[in-house]
Design an enzyme around this catalytic site. Structure first.
Site, PDB file in Angstrom:
ATOM      1  N   CYS A 129       1.059  -1.243  -0.015  1.00  0.00           N
ATOM      2  CA  CYS A 129       0.066  -0.077  -0.059  1.00  0.00           C
ATOM      3  C   CYS A 129       0.919   1.108  -0.064  1.00  0.00           C
ATOM      4  O   CYS A 129       1.327   1.807  -1.051  1.00  0.00           O
ATOM      5  CB  CYS A 129      -0.916  -0.163   1.155  1.00  0.00           C
ATOM      6  SG  CYS A 129      -2.691   1.215   0.950  1.00  0.00           S
ATOM      7  N   HIS A 229      -3.634  -5.169   0.732  1.00  0.00           N
ATOM      8  CA  HIS A 229      -3.148  -5.448   1.983  1.00  0.00           C
ATOM      9  C   HIS A 229      -3.214  -6.917   2.051  1.00  0.00           C
ATOM     10  O   HIS A 229      -4.162  -7.473   2.795  1.00  0.00           O
ATOM     11  CB  HIS A 229      -4.079  -4.809   3.261  1.00  0.00           C
ATOM     12  CG  HIS A 229      -3.655  -3.397   3.297  1.00  0.00           C
ATOM     13  ND1 HIS A 229      -2.911  -2.728   4.161  1.00  0.00           N
ATOM     14  CD2 HIS A 229      -4.256  -2.114   2.630  1.00  0.00           C
ATOM     15  CE1 HIS A 229      -2.726  -1.408   4.050  1.00  0.00           C
ATOM     16  NE2 HIS A 229      -3.384  -1.212   3.110  1.00  0.00           N
ATOM     17  N   GLU A 231      -1.582  -8.615   4.364  1.00  0.00           N
ATOM     18  CA  GLU A 231      -1.599  -9.024   5.637  1.00  0.00           C
ATOM     19  C   GLU A 231      -3.092  -9.210   6.330  1.00  0.00           C
ATOM     20  O   GLU A 231      -3.273  -9.927   7.281  1.00  0.00           O
ATOM     21  CB  GLU A 231      -0.864  -8.003   6.496  1.00  0.00           C
ATOM     22  CG  GLU A 231      -1.354  -6.872   6.835  1.00  0.00           C
ATOM     23  CD  GLU A 231      -1.694  -5.843   5.636  1.00  0.00           C
ATOM     24  OE1 GLU A 231      -2.270  -4.707   5.933  1.00  0.00           O
ATOM     25  OE2 GLU A 231      -1.217  -5.907   4.522  1.00  0.00           O
TER      26      GLU A 231
END
Length: 249
Positions: A129, A229, A231
């Site tokens: 990001c 993202h 994660e």
């Protein structure tokens, strides 16, 4: 005297230990207990994703000076450039849009220098990001400051404070394509994006509205960047690929 005695050399990650993966952090006011202080912050999913992929996460708060940066890079096996607030548009020669967040000069300076040092050292990295935007600016590129104005919708960050999802198309033959396949549904939350590409960077993934969603640094051992993202999702393949590259460094 045992090998763990003071002064004994520590084994490098490639000599039997899991790779050390540095992760950049926020620097924000925070509250805990009775305290309200400036703190180095990182959402837990970043560190957890590195751990689950087999690496050891090491948090990298924005340093006030850049002394020791080369030493830091030499002791890491890989880097995650994490998400966060907007870069200062002056860094890429633009006038600040009214929707662009306030500048964070210390974090900007540290992460741009870290990105350049990782490139120069051929250090494996995954930029996420804001991290992808840092990489692009570090390589001389520019950003789109407010996507809803550019694409006519808010699908890249559909609800404030909540991660959304959309599908990305991934270029055939790209490294990310070999990891994830020709398309993927990914967690998303961003209002800025890559505009003019920086030197040596190739766009390798796009949304339906043609926003660039991933970059690769050509000629680098492992230099990947994604606008989404990873994660925040269950797919750990990008982190596993980073840790594997770091372990073989």
């Amino acid at each position: 005297m045992s090998g763990a005695a003071r002064g004994a050399p520590h084994p490098a990650a490639g000599e039997g230990g899991p790779p050390l993966i540095g992760i950049t952090t926020y620097q924000e006011p925070a509250r805990w207990g009775v305290w309200v202080r400036e703190a180095a912050l990182l959402p837990v999913p970043y560190a957890r994703s590195v751990e689950r992929a087999g690496g050891v996460p090491v948090l990298l708060p924005p340093a006030a000076t850049l002394r020791g940066l080369d030493t830091l890079v030499s002791r890491l096996d890989g880097v995650v450039l994490a998400g966060g607030g907007d870069l200062d548009p002056e860094l890429y020669g633009a006038v600040r849009h009214f929707e662009t967040g306030p500048p964070q000069p210390q974090r900007d300076r540290f992460e741009l220098a870290l990105a350049r040092a990782a490139v120069d050292a051929d250090l494996p990295f995954l930029a996420i990001c804001r991290g992808m935007q840092v990489l692009n600016v570090a390589r001389g590129g520019a950003l789109v400051q407010h996507l809803p104005e550019a694409v006519g919708h808010r699908g890249h960050a559909p609800e404030a404070g909540l991660v959304g999802s959309h599908r990305v198309r991934i270029g055939e033959g790209s490294r990310i394509g070999r990891i994830l396949g020709p398309s993927s549904d990914v967690p998303t939350y961003h209002h800025q994006a890559v505009g003019r590409l920086g030197k040596g960077l190739t766009a390798v993934a796009w949304t339906e509205d043609q926003v660039v969603e991933a970059l690769e640094l050509q000629g680098h051992r492992f230099g990947l960047a994604v606008q989404w993202h990873p994660e925040e999702g269950d797919d750990r393949r990008l982190f596993e690929a980073l840790v594997a590259a770091a372990a073989g460094r």
